[in-house]
Each structure stands twice: as structure tokens, then as C-alpha cells.
Design a protein around this motif. Structure first.
Motif, PDB file in Angstrom:
ATOM      1  N   ASP A 121       0.859  -1.188   0.000  1.00 61.88           N
ATOM      2  CA  ASP A 121       0.000   0.000   0.000  1.00 61.88           C
ATOM      3  C   ASP A 121       0.897   1.240   0.000  1.00 61.88           C
ATOM      4  O   ASP A 121       1.622   1.489   0.961  1.00 61.88           O
ATOM      5  N   THR A 122       0.822   2.028  -1.074  1.00 63.82           N
ATOM      6  CA  THR A 122       1.703   3.192  -1.195  1.00 63.82           C
ATOM      7  C   THR A 122       1.356   4.316  -0.219  1.00 63.82           C
ATOM      8  O   THR A 122       2.091   5.298  -0.132  1.00 63.82           O
ATOM      9  N   LEU A 123       0.246   4.166   0.505  1.00 63.03           N
ATOM     10  CA  LEU A 123      -0.079   5.145   1.545  1.00 63.03           C
ATOM     11  C   LEU A 123       1.105   5.346   2.481  1.00 63.03           C
ATOM     12  O   LEU A 123       1.432   6.474   2.868  1.00 63.03           O
ATOM     13  N   TYR A 124       1.771   4.255   2.834  1.00 62.56           N
ATOM     14  CA  TYR A 124       2.868   4.334   3.807  1.00 62.56           C
ATOM     15  C   TYR A 124       4.064   5.090   3.239  1.00 62.56           C
ATOM     16  O   TYR A 124       4.716   5.860   3.963  1.00 62.56           O
ATOM     17  N   LEU A 125       4.340   4.908   1.983  1.00 59.97           N
ATOM     18  CA  LEU A 125       5.442   5.651   1.366  1.00 59.97           C
ATOM     19  C   LEU A 125       5.064   7.117   1.169  1.00 59.97           C
ATOM     20  O   LEU A 125       5.916   8.006   1.277  1.00 59.97           O
ATOM     21  N   ASN A 126       3.788   7.367   0.868  1.00 59.74           N
ATOM     22  CA  ASN A 126       3.320   8.754   0.749  1.00 59.74           C
ATOM     23  C   ASN A 126       3.488   9.506   2.066  1.00 59.74           C
ATOM     24  O   ASN A 126       3.762  10.713   2.078  1.00 59.74           O
ATOM     25  N   LYS A 127       3.324   8.800   3.165  1.00 62.18           N
ATOM     26  CA  LYS A 127       3.496   9.421   4.477  1.00 62.18           C
ATOM     27  C   LYS A 127       4.967   9.587   4.846  1.00 62.18           C
ATOM     28  O   LYS A 127       5.324  10.474   5.628  1.00 62.18           O
ATOM     29  N   LEU A 128       5.813   8.760   4.265  1.00 60.10           N
ATOM     30  CA  LEU A 128       7.244   8.837   4.551  1.00 60.10           C
ATOM     31  C   LEU A 128       7.932   9.946   3.765  1.00 60.10           C
ATOM     32  O   LEU A 128       8.841  10.610   4.284  1.00 60.10           O
ATOM     33  N   MET A 129       7.531  10.170   2.542  1.00 60.39           N
ATOM     34  CA  MET A 129       8.230  11.107   1.667  1.00 60.39           C
ATOM     35  C   MET A 129       8.375  12.515   2.238  1.00 60.39           C
ATOM     36  O   MET A 129       9.441  13.138   2.083  1.00 60.39           O
ATOM     37  N   PRO A 130       7.362  13.091   2.894  1.00 63.03           N
ATOM     38  CA  PRO A 130       7.558  14.444   3.454  1.00 63.03           C
ATOM     39  C   PRO A 130       8.723  14.525   4.440  1.00 63.03           C
ATOM     40  O   PRO A 130       9.411  15.554   4.520  1.00 63.03           O
ATOM     41  N   HIS A 131       8.967  13.449   5.166  1.00 66.36           N
ATOM     42  CA  HIS A 131      10.081  13.431   6.118  1.00 66.36           C
ATOM     43  C   HIS A 131      11.418  13.418   5.368  1.00 66.36           C
ATOM     44  O   HIS A 131      12.354  14.137   5.747  1.00 66.36           O
ATOM     45  N   LEU A 132      11.494  12.620   4.322  1.00 59.61           N
ATOM     46  CA  LEU A 132      12.729  12.549   3.550  1.00 59.61           C
ATOM     47  C   LEU A 132      12.994  13.857   2.812  1.00 59.61           C
ATOM     48  O   LEU A 132      14.139  14.319   2.744  1.00 59.61           O
ATOM     49  N   ARG A 133      11.940  14.468   2.281  1.00 59.48           N
ATOM     50  CA  ARG A 133      12.119  15.758   1.604  1.00 59.48           C
ATOM     51  C   ARG A 133      12.584  16.821   2.595  1.00 59.48           C
ATOM     52  O   ARG A 133      13.440  17.650   2.272  1.00 59.48           O
ATOM     53  N   ALA A 134      12.028  16.789   3.805  1.00 66.15           N
ATOM     54  CA  ALA A 134      12.398  17.788   4.807  1.00 66.15           C
ATOM     55  C   ALA A 134      13.864  17.659   5.207  1.00 66.15           C
ATOM     56  O   ALA A 134      14.574  18.655   5.367  1.00 66.15           O
ATOM     57  N   TRP A 135      14.343  16.435   5.330  1.00 59.64           N
ATOM     58  CA  TRP A 135      15.716  16.201   5.782  1.00 59.64           C
ATOM     59  C   TRP A 135      16.755  16.369   4.684  1.00 59.64           C
ATOM     60  O   TRP A 135      17.877  16.817   4.946  1.00 59.64           O
ATOM     61  N   PHE A 136      16.383  16.035   3.434  1.00 64.86           N
ATOM     62  CA  PHE A 136      17.406  15.919   2.396  1.00 64.86           C
ATOM     63  C   PHE A 136      17.167  16.739   1.135  1.00 64.86           C
ATOM     64  O   PHE A 136      18.056  16.819   0.292  1.00 64.86           O
ATOM     65  N   VAL A 137      15.985  17.352   0.999  1.00 64.92           N
ATOM     66  CA  VAL A 137      15.659  18.071  -0.226  1.00 64.92           C
ATOM     67  C   VAL A 137      15.364  19.547   0.008  1.00 64.92           C
ATOM     68  O   VAL A 137      15.960  20.419  -0.636  1.00 64.92           O
ATOM     69  N   ASN A 138      14.451  19.850   0.914  1.00 65.17           N
ATOM     70  CA  ASN A 138      13.989  21.219   1.120  1.00 65.17           C
ATOM     71  C   ASN A 138      15.091  22.117   1.678  1.00 65.17           C
ATOM     72  O   ASN A 138      15.663  21.827   2.736  1.00 65.17           O
ATOM     73  N   GLU A 139      15.365  23.204   0.982  1.00 65.83           N
ATOM     74  CA  GLU A 139      16.458  24.088   1.376  1.00 65.83           C
ATOM     75  C   GLU A 139      16.274  24.678   2.769  1.00 65.83           C
ATOM     76  O   GLU A 139      17.238  24.912   3.489  1.00 65.83           O
ATOM     77  N   ALA A 140      15.047  24.921   3.156  1.00 68.15           N
ATOM     78  CA  ALA A 140      14.799  25.573   4.449  1.00 68.15           C
ATOM     79  C   ALA A 140      15.006  24.658   5.644  1.00 68.15           C
ATOM     80  O   ALA A 140      15.280  25.130   6.756  1.00 68.15           O
ATOM     81  N   THR A 141      14.886  23.337   5.435  1.00 72.37           N
ATOM     82  CA  THR A 141      14.893  22.427   6.579  1.00 72.37           C
ATOM     83  C   THR A 141      15.934  21.311   6.506  1.00 72.37           C
ATOM     84  O   THR A 141      16.115  20.577   7.485  1.00 72.37           O
TER      85      THR A 141
END
Length: 274
Positions: A121-141
């Protein structure tokens, strides 16, 4: 910080990636309820990165991971002087917010990736991605890909090579990224950026003086360096470092750490052996 502290979900993901389908089916039957219960706890939590907590004694920026040596305390005779060591006694007033945030990320990553592997169920990966983006992608965080300011000691050093042990929790995150990549449900640019972060951190681990000192430190520190390098090399496709870690384990870690009776003398000699 001990290797045994890895959360339960790490084992589930690691075994899935390395074992046969029938093996995983047996594993699933045993651990499914626990994995799903862990994942349920993280479905609606918000990302927390290093930028959420300011370390007043850090010599770095808000994007730099910071931690302090556990056994270092203020000098009672001279409160404003350099900290002094009390072996085996953890100072409860040391800054631990970044370490806790990384452990939290590790737990979230392992639980949600494992739940996806069980349910598809990709729901679980959809919930994980914001955390990974925050730690490794988003310039502000996002966190900067180095550990220049880990295991600092007030009045003595702004960071130490042994601080690299703090990021053993990123091993589970790297495994979760592999699961996300294989699912092919997310923008490839995000996955590419996350892997680029790990590639940069891997390069720092194998070239910076702190990384080299940690590699040659001995005992659990060398082991934890090799664990990380191997995991991040696997994620980023760095075959050279995978081969190095394999040889390092066979020729250095195992023969120089384990005695004939199977014990680890250097670890047993510590105040708090693992």
C-alpha cells in the motif's frame, strides 16, 4: 549509543532486501502485527529536522547536526571553564535534540517502509516522503551532509570524528530510500536529490579527517563507520566502497576485534559495554 538500539523495523527491511521470498513470508507472519502497529503511530506526524532546534553551543549553522559528548560535564570549581570528563556518567544537560530527531526519522522510515513491504500500500510511502524531503531536499529544513559538529565538548573541541557514530540511524533511512526507489511511485528528481545527499555524505565519511579517524578508531566506532559506508554505498551504487567495506570487515574488523573465545575485549573493557 549502541548498535543494539536499532529499532525493530530495521531488521524487517534488511531481511526483506536480502532473503528469499519464502523466508520473507515466514518473517511476515511473525512480525506483521508489530510492524503495522509501529507504522500506525507515524501516519500523521510532522517532519522534525535539525532546523527545528537551535543548539546554543554549536559552532555551526542551523542546518548542521550538533551533539555533545555524553560523559562531559561543567567543572564545579570553574563553571565557565572547559568541560571535564566523568567516564560512564551521561550529562543530562547536554544538547540531544538533533540526535533525538534523527532517531525519530530512523524509526519513522523503518516502520513505514516495512509496512509498505508487507501491504504493498503506497499510503505508507506517501506518508514517509515528506520526512525525507524535509531532511534531504527542502532548502529551508534539510541537514548539511557532514558531521563537523558532532560530539562537541564545550571549551575543548567544536566536533570530533567519534561523532560519526551518531548517524548510524541513517542506515535505516537509506534502506527505506531503496524501498521508495523500487516502488517507482514518486518523482525521480526527489529520489535523485535524496541519493545525492547520501552520496555527498558518503564522500565526506571516506575523505574528511574525521571520517578517516573514525575508520581507524577501532572497536565499535570502526564498525559503525563501516556499517554506514556500506549502507550508503549500496544506496548510491558505489561499488568501490562496498568492496572496501567487505575487505575491511574480513581483514581488519573481525580479526582485530574478536578474540578466540568469541568475545570482544576492547568493548568489554569499557565502562558501558554494548
Amino acid at each position: 549509543m549502541k548498535i543494539r538500539r536499532f529499532c525493530f523495523a530495521f531488521s524487517c527491511v534488511l531481511l526483506f532486501l536480502s532473503c528469499r521470498q519464502t523466508d520473507f513470508e515466514r518473517l511476515e507472519a511473525v512480525v506483521k502485527d508489530q510492524v503495522m502497529a509501529d507504522a500506525a503511530k507515524y501516519l500523521d506526524v510532522k517532519p522534525v529536522t535539525v532546523t527545528a532546534s537551535i543548539a546554543p553551543r554549536s559552532a555551526g549553522t542551523k542546518h548542521d547536526f550538533y551533539s555533545e559528548g555524553d560523559y562531559w560535564w561543567p567543572n564545579p570549581k570553574y563553571p565557565d571553564s572547559a568541560y571535564i570528563r566523568k567516564d560512564g556518567l551521561s550529562n543530562p544537560d547536554n544538547f540531544v535534540a538533533h540526535r533525538q530527531a534523527m532517531i525519530r526519522l530512523s524509526q519513522i522510515s523503518g516502520a513505514l517502509a516495512s509496512a509498505y513491504l508487507i501491504t504493498n500500500d503506497t499510503l505508507y510511502l506517501n506518508k514517509l516522503m515528506p520526512h525525507l524531503r524535509a531532511w534531504f531536499v527542502n532548502e529551508a529544513t534539510k541537514m548539511n551532509p557532514h558531521l563537523l559538529y558532532a560530539q562537541a565538548i564545550k571549551g575543548r573541541v567544536t566536533g570530533r570524528g567519534i561523532g560519526i557514530i551518531d548517524t548510524i540511524h541513517l542506515i535505516e533511512v537509506a534502506l527505506a530510500v531503496q524501498v521508495i526507489e523500487s516502488a517507482k511511485q514518486f518523482p525521480q528528481q526527489d529520489v535523485k536529490t535524496i541519493k545525492s545527499w547520501f552520496s555527498s555524505y558518503l564522500e565526506w565519511l571516506i575523505t574528511h579527517e574525521y571520517g578517516l579517524k573514525e575508520r581507524n578508531n577501532g572497536n565499535n566506532h570502526s564498525t559503525c563507520w563501516a556499517m554506514q559506508v556500506a549502507a550508503f554505498a549500496r544506496l548510491t551504487g558505489n561499488k568501490k566502497q562496498i568492496e572496501f567495506c567487505s575487505a575491511f570487515y574480513k581483514k581488519e574488523l573481525l580479526p582485530n576485534q574478536m578474540s578466540a573465545d568469541g568475545s570482544f575485549p576492547k568493548e568489554l573493557s569499557r565502562t558501558k559495554p554494548a
